[in-house]
Motif scaffolding. Structure first.
Motif, PDB file in Angstrom:
ATOM      1  N   ASP A 285       2.933   9.178  -6.354  1.00  0.00           N
ATOM      2  CA  ASP A 285       3.654  10.451  -6.173  1.00  0.00           C
ATOM      3  C   ASP A 285       4.687  10.651  -7.269  1.00  0.00           C
ATOM      4  O   ASP A 285       4.882  11.768  -7.759  1.00  0.00           O
TER       5      ASP A 285
ATOM      6  N   SER B 132       2.410   1.670  -3.399  1.00  0.00           N
ATOM      7  CA  SER B 132       1.477   2.204  -4.402  1.00  0.00           C
ATOM      8  C   SER B 132       1.339   3.716  -4.275  1.00  0.00           C
ATOM      9  O   SER B 132       1.257   4.432  -5.276  1.00  0.00           O
ATOM     10  N   GLU B 133       1.324   4.228  -3.027  1.00  0.00           N
ATOM     11  CA  GLU B 133       1.229   5.672  -2.823  1.00  0.00           C
ATOM     12  C   GLU B 133       2.491   6.380  -3.310  1.00  0.00           C
ATOM     13  O   GLU B 133       2.418   7.462  -3.914  1.00  0.00           O
TER      14      GLU B 133
ATOM     15  N   GLN C 231       0.825  -1.196   0.000  1.00  0.00           N
ATOM     16  CA  GLN C 231       0.000   0.000   0.000  1.00  0.00           C
ATOM     17  C   GLN C 231       0.867   1.258   0.000  1.00  0.00           C
ATOM     18  O   GLN C 231       0.617   2.217  -0.745  1.00  0.00           O
TER      19      GLN C 231
END
Length: 241
Positions: A20, A15-16, A12
Motif C-alpha cells: 500500500d 507485506s500488504e 503477511q
C-alpha cells in the motif's frame, strides 16, 4: 519478498501494508499531505537516542560481533542525518575521542560502506565492511554481508576529483563512509534483521519510503522516528503504470 521468509503471522499484514505504501494507496492527511503509518506497522520512537538504542543496544560490548553488526542499520533520507547519527554512534565506541564530523576518524571495529566500484562483483559501491586494521594508505577490512561475507580485503586510498567544485582539484582518500547509518538510496538491495528509520527529515523522492521499510520482513523489527506517525510518501503513479 523478504516477508515470505518469516514465520511470524504478522508478516503477511506487514507485506500488504508495504505494498500500500509502495503503490501510494494510504490516504494522505488533508492538512499535512502526509500519510500516517499504521499502528501495527512499526515501533515508533521519540528521538534519535531511543532510535540508536533500539537498533544498537549495548553497542560497547557488541560492536566487534560482525554477525550482530551486519544485521542492523539506521536509514535516513538525507546525508546530513546519516552523518549526524554515525558521528553520535561512533562516540559510543570504547576509547573514541571527540572529533569534528567532517573528519573521517576511523577505528578498528567500525562498519563502513564503499562509495566506489573497486573490484566488481566482490567489491562494489554499497558493499558494507568492518575495519580490521588501519595503516597510512591501506585499510584491511572484512566484508559483512552477501556472497563474499567474511572475506578480508584491502582498501587503498584512491584519487578523487569533486564534481561540484568550481576549482578543480584532486585528493587521495579512502572511498568510504561510516555505515552505522546510511542513506535510504545506499540501502537498496540490502536485507537486515533490525532496521531503524529516521524520518525527522522526510523522504523526498519516489519510492524512498517503501525501499526503507522493506529492508526487514516483519513489523517488530522496524523502528521509526516520525512525529505523530506522520511522514511524506512520494509516489508518482505514472511510474507504476
Amino acid at each position: 519478498m523478504r516477508v515470505q521468509l518469516q514465520n511470524d503471522p504478522s508478516a503477511q499484514i506487514f507485506s500488504e501494508q508495504l505494498l500500500d505504501i509502495g503503490n501510494g494507496k494510504i490516504e494522505l492527511q488533508p492538512n499535512t499531505q502526509c500519510i500516517k503509518l499504521p499502528d501495527s506497522f512499526c515501533t515508533v520512537v521519540q528521538d534519535k537516542n531511543e532510535l540508536i538504542q533500539s537498533i544498537f543496544p549495548d553497542i560497547q560490548n557488541n560492536y566487534l560481533n560482525h554477525e550482530w553488526l551486519s544485521q542492523r542499520a539506521i536509514l535516513a533520507a538525507k546525508n546530513v542525518d546519516v552523518d549526524e547519527i554515525n558521528f553520535q554512534i561512533q562516540q559510543l565506541l570504547p576509547d573514541n575521542p571527540g572529533m569534528p564530523p567532517h573528519n573521517l576518524r576511523l577505528k578498528i571495529g567500525s562498519p563502513i560502506i564503499l562509495l566506489r566500484n573497486l573490484n566488481p562483483p566482490q567489491f562494489c559501491n554499497g558493499t558494507r565492511l568492518v575495519i580490521k586494521k588501519i595503516t597510512g594508505n591501506i585499510l584491511e577490512a572484512t566484508i559483512l554481508a552477501g556472497k563474499f561475507k567474511g572475506k578480508v580485503v584491502l582498501l587503498p586510498r584512491i584519487p578523487m576529483i569533486p564534481s561540484d567544485s568550481t576549482i578543480p582539484f584532486k585528493r587521495l582518500q579512502f572511498p568510504i563512509r561510516f555505515a552505522f547509518a546510511m542513506s535510504i538510496n545506499k540501502s537498496q538491495g540490502q536485507t537486515m534483521s533490525i532496521c531503524g528509520l529516521d524520518l525527522e527529515n522526510p523522504c523526498f523522492s519516489h519510492g524512498q519510503l517503501y525501499v526503507a521499510c522493506s529492508r526487514v520482513g516483519k513489523p517488530s523489527n522496524l523502528f521509526v522516528l516520525a512525529k505523530d506517525r506522520l511522514t511524506k510518501n512520494i509516489v508518482h503513479r505514472l511510474v507504476l503504470n
